[in-house]
Design a protein around this motif. Structure first.
Motif, short mmCIF file in Angstrom:
data_model
loop_
_atom_site.label_atom_id
_atom_site.label_comp_id
_atom_site.label_asym_id
_atom_site.label_seq_id
_atom_site.Cartn_x
_atom_site.Cartn_y
_atom_site.Cartn_z
N ALA A 200 -3.92 9.78 3.83
CA ALA A 200 -4.30 8.44 4.30
C ALA A 200 -3.54 8.07 5.56
O ALA A 200 -4.10 7.50 6.51
CB ALA A 200 -4.04 7.41 3.20
N MET B 224 -2.98 0.94 9.07
CA MET B 224 -2.82 0.57 7.67
C MET B 224 -1.98 -0.70 7.54
O MET B 224 -2.04 -1.39 6.52
CB MET B 224 -2.19 1.70 6.87
CG MET B 224 -3.05 2.96 6.79
SD MET B 224 -2.37 4.25 5.72
CE MET B 224 -2.79 3.60 4.10
N MET C 52 -6.11 -3.37 6.93
CA MET C 52 -6.51 -3.03 5.57
C MET C 52 -6.92 -4.25 4.75
O MET C 52 -7.08 -4.17 3.54
CB MET C 52 -5.39 -2.26 4.86
CG MET C 52 -5.27 -0.81 5.29
SD MET C 52 -6.72 0.19 4.91
CE MET C 52 -6.43 0.56 3.18
N PHE D 261 -4.82 5.79 -4.19
CA PHE D 261 -5.27 4.60 -3.47
C PHE D 261 -4.83 4.59 -2.01
O PHE D 261 -4.88 3.56 -1.34
CB PHE D 261 -4.85 3.31 -4.19
CG PHE D 261 -3.37 3.05 -4.30
CD1 PHE D 261 -2.67 2.44 -3.27
CD2 PHE D 261 -2.68 3.40 -5.46
CE1 PHE D 261 -1.31 2.18 -3.37
CE2 PHE D 261 -1.32 3.15 -5.57
CZ PHE D 261 -0.63 2.53 -4.52
N GLY D 262 -4.45 5.77 -1.50
CA GLY D 262 -4.07 5.84 -0.09
C GLY D 262 -2.76 5.16 0.20
O GLY D 262 -2.66 4.34 1.11
N HIS D 263 -1.73 5.51 -0.57
CA HIS D 263 -0.45 4.82 -0.47
C HIS D 263 0.04 4.73 0.97
O HIS D 263 0.07 5.73 1.69
CB HIS D 263 0.60 5.55 -1.32
CG HIS D 263 1.84 4.75 -1.54
ND1 HIS D 263 2.86 4.66 -0.62
CD2 HIS D 263 2.23 3.97 -2.58
CE1 HIS D 263 3.82 3.88 -1.09
NE2 HIS D 263 3.46 3.45 -2.27
N LEU E 99 -2.09 -2.45 -3.90
CA LEU E 99 -3.27 -2.17 -4.71
C LEU E 99 -3.71 -3.40 -5.48
O LEU E 99 -4.91 -3.69 -5.59
CB LEU E 99 -2.97 -1.02 -5.68
CG LEU E 99 -4.03 -0.73 -6.75
CD1 LEU E 99 -5.35 -0.34 -6.11
CD2 LEU E 99 -3.54 0.37 -7.68
N TYR F 46 -7.13 -1.13 -0.38
CA TYR F 46 -6.66 0.00 -1.20
C TYR F 46 -7.42 0.06 -2.52
O TYR F 46 -7.59 1.14 -3.10
CB TYR F 46 -5.16 -0.15 -1.47
CG TYR F 46 -4.32 -0.11 -0.22
CD1 TYR F 46 -3.94 1.10 0.36
CD2 TYR F 46 -3.91 -1.29 0.40
CE1 TYR F 46 -3.18 1.13 1.51
CE2 TYR F 46 -3.16 -1.28 1.56
CZ TYR F 46 -2.80 -0.06 2.12
OH TYR F 46 -2.05 -0.02 3.27
N ASN G 268 -8.91 3.25 -5.04
CA ASN G 268 -8.51 3.34 -6.45
C ASN G 268 -9.75 3.41 -7.35
O ASN G 268 -9.80 4.21 -8.30
CB ASN G 268 -7.66 2.13 -6.82
CG ASN G 268 -6.87 2.34 -8.09
OD1 ASN G 268 -5.97 3.18 -8.15
ND2 ASN G 268 -7.18 1.58 -9.12
#
Length: 677
Positions: free
Chosen positions: A469, A477, A481, A521-523, A548, A555, A559
């Motif tokens: 991510a 990000m 986001m 969840f694309g940390h 999240l 995010y 998920n």
């Protein structure tokens, strides 16, 4: 199937020239198994070393403490209970180098109170030097940084121990692993606890649809930033996160959710610490390890076990049983197997796949033998056990039964896959991605040997590298986001490719799937443990669940996509089905099509081109429906595909399939179709 260890040649005729080597390897394993059978009555007694060595308490409160220390001349048990007096509790040494002391209770209570700090003190030959060591089999150690950086051994004997309430779950047919680290599982900048993980993280894992948890950094390690790979006390669960009883509760709770729990076990090497590790335990260089340079790993700066020593084998195999029986783990991911199998330990060695690399002088036959013994024992004692090898070499037979001449692991990690994704993102533009290369990397595995596929490893989350991510969306990000901001091209690309990369790996890459905690969840941001270089900060040594849980942030879409992947696999079972049939690898269109478990996967990786009435082949005639669609708005797609669309096959050859159908496949989208009739 031959019974002399050459069964692998039936499955792989290219191994025929190595029959003699396979036979010798199997004979060496059998010699050790026979020695175990004749010396102590087999695996059952041999692997109960923790009931003989270390501290054991009988029902009447009698404490028996034993330790193997052949080089020591004398030994004494010391601790809080005797004011560290080396003269009050001397131990007796037998002909095998084992020291023993038996302490009857006083006034109906054990002489050593629960929670006491203890050590073994020994004198050495020649110099009469006195040394102090933590017991090798100690079950709990703690660290008081206000006093010392080293760990203290603690006599763990609570009046009330945790009682397991739930049975082990059924062994998963399709293994979907959530790899997690208890310490980083809090959103707060500190070390998380077993209890917090039990209450907060296990429900998240169950919600997503994973059926297994792989716990990292459980075996006690001196250096937190080592990710748990510099083990000091092999029988002690890390006290950073809580007590042994807390860990038991964690495993039991996971079982209540139907989750299998695997332990990341480190038997490939050990921390070189002397005061709170196994190094120089009895004053010699070679108690648990090879002496001299042979016993040192240059890259890891650690000690290497002597797998050809009877007591070392008992220590390691008893360690496996201890985690299975006492803590109710369901299996193991064996770390650093490449180092165990080869004398060069994989250092600076690039495996080419030439079979000569897997036999002869390069191979550590004792390490091979230990792998075989460990797997043979585990699968004989625990029919539902799962063992996974972290091995980059691809040794033939790694995931075949020992009776065939294999190592006996159930799975190995497909370590080339995450490297490939990072390389593509670093070095290639999207329109240069090669569908044939991607398909080859994802399907390049040995026939009838199961692998665990994964998109990115925990190592790639560490500072100095980036998660997928982060590679794709980077600084945006931090700013783009939110659902309240415009969907920028960078975020759109990153979110779309993140979904495609995960599903193509899931569907095509192996017989199991693994995800590292938070990556689903694309940390945002990397993982960086507290260390001297960052001011001992915990800021990045955590998982930011808050992003999240914030419903305004994007995010949540990744998920939900991850959840949908796991649930769709649970329904159709492609992971435990035969390897996929890839029917299309179109480099111009950037389309990849394959079938697995009677499910049709259609990927369009093209950055801009969408295709109407795109023809794809299938082996099954009938009416199809969409069961997964990355362009669905609930996954932050653009909603370009009718979710209720029906697709009817037409008879006729297309891409070497007997039938075909037509779909609308937008750019950077995957559709998963299944028969609806």
């Amino acid at each position: 199937m031959p019974k002399d260890g050459t069964g692998l040649t039936v499955l792989d005729p290219w191994l025929d020239p190595f029959k003699d080597a396979l036979r010798e390897r199997y004979n060496f394993f059998n010699q050790w198994r026979e020695r175990i059978n004749t010396s102590v009555g087999g695996y059952e007694n041999f692997t109960k070393g923790y009931e003989y060595y270390g501290f054991n308490v009988s029902k009447d409160g009698t404490i028996t403490y034993r330790e193997w220390a052949p080089n020591a001349v004398t030994a004494s048990l010391v601790g809080d209970f005797n004011n560290w007096d080396v003269n009050t509790h001397p131990m007796k040494k037998n002909q095998y180098g084992v020291f023993e002391i038996v302490l009857p209770p006083k006034a109906g209570k054990p002489v050593v109170p629960h929670g006491s700090k203890v050590k073994i003190s020994m004198t050495l030959p020649g110099t009469n030097e006195r040394i102090y060591r933590l017991p090798a089999w100690i079950r709990y150690v703690t660290q008081d940084l206000n006093v010392s950086a080293t760990y203290d051994a603690v006599f763990w004997n609570p009046e009330k121990t945790y009682t397991f309430k739930h049975q082990r779950p059924k062994k998963p047919e399709s293994l979907r692993i959530y790899e997690a680290h208890v310490g980083i599982s809090s959103s707060e900048p500190r070390v998380g606890t077993y209890k917090e993980f039990t209450a907060n993280i296990i429900p998240r894992i169950a919600y997503l649809g994973y059926n297994a948890i792989q716990l990292m950094a459980i075996m006690e390690h001196a250096y937190y930033a080592s990710f748990g790979y510099q083990v000091t006390s092999f029988f002690a669960p890390s006290s950073r996160y809580g007590t042994p009883e807390d860990l038991k509760e964690l495993v039991d709770t996971a079982h209540s959710y139907g989750l299998t729990v695997l332990l990341d076990v480190v038997h490939s090497h050990a921390c070189k610490n002397v005061l709170d590790g196994l190094n120089m335990f009895d004053g010699s260089d070679h108690c648990y390890f090879h002496e001299g340079q042979k016993g040192r790993h240059e890259l890891w700066d650690s000690r290497l076990f002597n797998y050809g020593n009877y007591e070392v084998l008992r220590f390691l195999m008893s360690n496996l049983r201890y985690w299975m029986d006492v803590y109710q783990f369901d299996g193991f991911r064996f770390d650093g197997v490449t180092s165990m199998l080869y004398k060069h330990h994989g250092i600076g060695y690039g495996f080419s796949g030439n079979y000569h690399e897997y036999f002869g002088d390069l191979v550590d036959e004792e390490g091979v033998m230990y792998s075989q013994l460990a797997n043979d024992f585990l699968h004989e004692k625990y029919p539902t056990v799962i063992t996974i090898a972290e091995d980059v070499s691809g040794m033939p037979g790694s995931c075949r039964p020992v009776r065939e001449g294999g190592l006996g692991f159930d799975y190995r990690l497909a370590m080339a896959i995450p490297d490939t994704w990072i390389k593509l993102l670093k070095e290639s533009s999207d329109d240069a991605w090669c569908m044939g290369h991607i398909a080859h990397i994802l399907t390049n595995r040995r026939h009838l040997e199961k692998t665990i596929a994964y998109c990115e490893s925990h190592d790639q989350a560490l500072v100095g590298d980036k998660t997928l991510a982060f590679w794709m969306m980077d600084k945006e990000m931090y700013t783009n986001m939110s659902d309240l901001t415009e969907l920028t091209p960078v975020i759109d690309r990153g979110m779309s490719l993140h979904k495609l990369i995960r599903l193509v790996t899931h569907g095509l890459g192996g017989e199991g799937y693994l995800n590292f905690e938070g990556n689903e969840f694309g940390h945002p941001e990397w993982l960086d443990f507290p260390r001297d270089g960052n001011g001992s900060s915990f800021h990045y040594a955590r998982r930011q669940w808050n992003v999240l849980d914030d419903k305004l942030l994007r995010y949540k879409y990744l998920n939900e996509w991850d959840k949908a992947m796991q649930e769709t696999e649970e329904k159709y079972g492609w992971l435990h089905s035969p390897q996929a049939y890839v029917s299309r690898k179109n480099e111009g269109d950037k389309v990849l099509v394959f079938e697995r478990a009677n499910v049709l996967f259609i990927f369009n990786f093209h950055p801009t081109n969408s295709y109407s009435d795109y023809r794809v082949g299938t082996g099954q005639a009938g009416k199809y429906k969409i069961v997964l669609n990355s362009d669905d708005k609930k996954f932050l797609g653009h909603g370009r595909v009718d979710p209720n669309g029906e697709f009817f096959t037409t008879e006729g050859n297309w891409d070497n399939r007997d039938h075909w159908l037509q779909v609308y496949i937008p750019n950077r989208t995957v559709l998963v179709l299944a028969k609806s009739d």
